[in-house]
Every structure is written in structure tokens, then in C-alpha cells.
Design a protein around this motif. Structure first.
Motif, PDB file in Angstrom:
ATOM      1  N   LYS A  94       8.299  -3.431   6.390  1.00 32.52           N
ATOM      2  CA  LYS A  94       8.680  -2.320   5.578  1.00 32.52           C
ATOM      3  C   LYS A  94       7.562  -1.412   4.975  1.00 32.52           C
ATOM      4  N   ASP A  95       7.599  -0.263   4.951  1.00 24.31           N
ATOM      5  CA  ASP A  95       6.561   0.479   3.926  1.00 24.31           C
ATOM      6  C   ASP A  95       7.212   0.664   2.660  1.00 24.31           C
ATOM      7  N   ALA A  96       6.483   1.495   1.786  1.00 16.92           N
ATOM      8  CA  ALA A  96       7.177   1.479   0.406  1.00 16.92           C
ATOM      9  C   ALA A  96       8.268   2.143   0.293  1.00 16.92           C
ATOM     10  N   ALA A  97       8.718   3.170   1.315  1.00 17.77           N
ATOM     11  CA  ALA A  97       9.953   3.831   1.275  1.00 17.77           C
ATOM     12  C   ALA A  97      11.069   2.798   2.058  1.00 17.77           C
ATOM     13  N   GLY A  98      10.597   1.774   2.565  1.00 23.98           N
ATOM     14  CA  GLY A  98      11.734   0.868   3.236  1.00 23.98           C
ATOM     15  C   GLY A  98      11.796   1.216   4.569  1.00 23.98           C
ATOM     16  N   VAL A  99      10.877   1.970   5.339  1.00 23.92           N
ATOM     17  CA  VAL A  99      10.915   2.299   6.705  1.00 23.92           C
ATOM     18  C   VAL A  99      10.111   1.278   7.257  1.00 23.92           C
ATOM     19  N   GLU A 100      10.756   0.902   8.514  1.00 22.90           N
ATOM     20  CA  GLU A 100      10.270  -0.224   9.521  1.00 22.90           C
ATOM     21  C   GLU A 100       8.915   0.285  10.005  1.00 22.90           C
ATOM     22  N   VAL A 101       7.784  -0.488   9.748  1.00 22.55           N
ATOM     23  CA  VAL A 101       6.626   0.091  10.447  1.00 22.55           C
ATOM     24  C   VAL A 101       5.686  -0.807  11.420  1.00 22.55           C
ATOM     25  N   ALA A 102       6.212  -2.393  11.540  1.00 21.29           N
ATOM     26  CA  ALA A 102       5.683  -3.223  12.041  1.00 21.29           C
ATOM     27  C   ALA A 102       5.012  -2.999  13.497  1.00 21.29           C
ATOM     28  N   ALA A 103       5.769  -2.267  14.418  1.00 19.88           N
ATOM     29  CA  ALA A 103       5.463  -1.939  15.740  1.00 19.88           C
ATOM     30  C   ALA A 103       4.234  -0.903  15.630  1.00 19.88           C
ATOM     31  N   THR A 104       4.298  -0.165  15.062  1.00 19.10           N
ATOM     32  CA  THR A 104       3.204   1.193  14.603  1.00 19.10           C
ATOM     33  C   THR A 104       2.027   0.169  14.272  1.00 19.10           C
ATOM     34  N   ARG A 105       2.086  -0.496  13.194  1.00 20.17           N
ATOM     35  CA  ARG A 105       0.708  -1.268  12.833  1.00 20.17           C
ATOM     36  C   ARG A 105       0.426  -2.124  13.844  1.00 20.17           C
ATOM     37  N   GLY A 106       1.169  -2.778  14.845  1.00 22.52           N
ATOM     38  CA  GLY A 106       0.705  -3.380  15.774  1.00 22.52           C
ATOM     39  C   GLY A 106      -0.121  -2.648  16.837  1.00 22.52           C
ATOM     40  N   VAL A 107       0.325  -1.373  17.211  1.00 22.26           N
ATOM     41  CA  VAL A 107      -0.402  -0.516  18.165  1.00 22.26           C
ATOM     42  C   VAL A 107      -1.503  -0.053  17.414  1.00 22.26           C
ATOM     43  N   VAL A 108      -1.521   0.349  16.400  1.00 17.59           N
ATOM     44  CA  VAL A 108      -2.869   0.836  15.927  1.00 17.59           C
ATOM     45  C   VAL A 108      -4.115  -0.160  15.535  1.00 17.59           C
TER      46      VAL A 108
END
Length: 286
Positions: free
Chosen positions: A43-57
């Protein structure tokens, strides 16, 4: 995988030594799904799931670090496409994890911020974006090879000789035209016909009952396309259960034509040519 050796290219009546480049076209939606199911939640600081995005980047960054110089990523900006208007059973976003769907636009923004050309598809699909990117790059005389980076069997129809190839990055496989024939039993031009007969569960159409991968390949290896297959079963190729398959084919012929239309990628998707022009002074298409 990237070629940097110059080759002789003729432009009009002039010849010049121009560095031949490899263009990589990445299936961003496949990459997003792959990383979503492979990585732990983040999760980012706002609590939004971002794991897949980080993986793609990070995956794209690794491609550039490995020497990729010209890159575009096709994405599904929305889930449904014009194909849903053609066939009621075509795939939808029903049951899609909201935390995954929430990253569709997020990954586009992240890649754009990174400087990567993003081809977001609305009404079309990411596969159509890849096919359209292939068309643009194929017509550019500076392009040595086009590498379509996705394991999706639909994209096998875009392969041409050894200049346009399909890459399964996870398995480390590069598939040229001969490789497509080895894997599927038919050439790239027959892939939509093959999918029409066998079906594609990922896209939501069933194919014709009883037609498996081997029987479809055996028939299409001889006839190439649906229209050329005799509907009376008088085939010039030996196939197990031919009479039953012929009856199913005759009864389901119109369905097969529809399924082939669904499986045929469009190469006229609205791809911004400015986003896909080659610029040798940049590490990615800009």
C-alpha cells in the motif's frame, strides 16, 4: 536482445549507415495481472494498493537496464471493448479484483512519468494496441526487429519471419514464424482460425465442440482458413473423428466465423504516431 550494429539502409536514392534498432512492444495488462498475483500486497501512504504497478515499473526499468532502447507499453484503459458488442459472452470486468482494476490507470501514469510511451486502449484491447504498434514499427525502415513481449497466443498472428517475433519474457522464449508453427501446428495467418475452432477461455468464447488443438491444427495446416474447409467432410487430410468434426463444423460454421472475428487483432487502433516515432537520442520511444 537489442541490436545496435549499424546496417546499410537506402532512403530514396541515397544510402546511409543508420543504426538499426529493435522495437519492444510490451503487454502492460498481462504484466499488471502477472505481478498482481505474484507479489505480496503493498500500500502507498494513502492506503492504495500499488504492488502490481511497482512490479510493472521495475520490470520495465530492468528492460532498459538490459539494453532495450525503443519501447512502448499497450494497456487496457478499460475492461470492455467493441468485442462485447459482437458477442454477449465475451470477457467483462465481472469478478475483477477492485485493487487490481484500480491500478489500470495507475500503471499508465507511472510508466508515463518514467518516460515510456503508453498506448492506452479504450474500446479496443491492449492486444489491438500491440498489433497497431507492430504495424507502425513494421513500416519504419530503421527498425531491424520488432519484439512483441507477451505469452498471449493471440499475438502469434502478428509474427512475420524472424523480423517480428513474440517473446515470453518469463520463460525466456523467442518465437519466430517457424516457432509459431512448431507450437501451434499452423502459421501466424491461421492463428485466428485456430482460435475460432479451439476457443479461448480467457476471452470468453468456446470454439466448436470437439475441436481440440491437434485436430484444429491438422485441418488448418492443410486448408489455412475456415472458408477453405469443405463443410461436407470430404477432407484431403486424415483426422481422427473427421465425420463428427465435419458435422460440428457445418452446424457451427457461422459461430466459427464470429469467433474468428473476435480473435482477429485490429491493427488500426488509435495509436498516436507521435508516441511511437523512433528517436535515437532517447532510451525509450518518446
Amino acid at each position: 536482445m537489442c541490436s545496435s550494429d549499424p546496417e546499410q539502409i537506402t532512403i530514396g536514392d541515397r544510402s546511409a549507415m543508420i543504426p538499426a534498432v529493435d522495437v519492444h512492444l510490451l503487454d502492460g495488462t498481462y504484466e499488471l495481472f502477472r505481478h498482481h498475483f505474484a507479489l505480496p500486497d503493498r500500500k502507498d501512504a494513502a492506503g492504495v494498493e500499488v504492488a502490481a504497478t511497482r512490479g510493472v515499473v521495475m520490470s520495465v526499468v530492468s528492460m532498459v537496464a538490459d539494453g532495450v532502447t525503443h519501447l512502448a507499453v499497450a494497456t487496457d484503459h478499460t475492461v470492455e471493448s467493441f468485442r462485447n458488442d459482437l458477442y454477449e459472452g465475451y470477457k467483462t470486468g465481472e469478478g475483477l479484483d477492485p485493487e487490481l482494476f484500480g491500478q489500470f490507470s495507475l500503471v499508465e501514469d507511472a510508466l508515463t512519468a518514467l518516460g515510456v510511451a503508453v498506448l492506452p486502449m479504450v474500446r479496443y484491447e491492449a492486444d489491438d494496441g500491440l498489433a497497431s504498434g507492430v504495424r507502425v514499427a513494421r513500416d519504419d525502415e530503421r527498425v531491424a526487429r520488432i519484439l512483441v513481449c507477451t505469452p498471449d497466443k493471440d499475438l502469434a498472428q502478428c509474427v512475420e519471419g524472424d523480423r517480428i517475433v513474440q517473446v515470453d519474457r518469463r520463460k525466456g522464449e523467442v518465437r519466430d514464424e517457424d516457432g509459431v508453427r512448431t507450437k501451434f501446428g499452423v502459421g501466424p495467418a491461421s492463428i485466428p482460425d485456430w482460435l475460432a475452432l479451439t476457443g479461448d477461455t480467457a476471452d470468453g468464447f468456446p470454439g466448436l465442440p470437439g475441436w481440440g488443438a491437434k485436430s484444429s491444427a491438422a485441418v488448418l495446416a492443410h486448408y489455412d482458413h475456415l472458408e477453405a474447409i469443405p463443410r461436407d467432410g470430404e477432407w484431403e487430410v486424415a483426422v481422427r473423428g473427421a465425420a463428427r468434426l465435419a458435422a460440428t463444423f457445418d452446424a457451427g460454421y457461422e459461430d466459427a466465423l464470429l469467433f474468428r472475428d473476435l480473435a482477429t487483432l485490429r491493427d488500426d487502433a488509435p495509436v498516436d504516431r507521435k508516441s511511437t516515432r523512433l528517436n535515437s537520442s532517447h532510451t525509450v520511444i518518446s
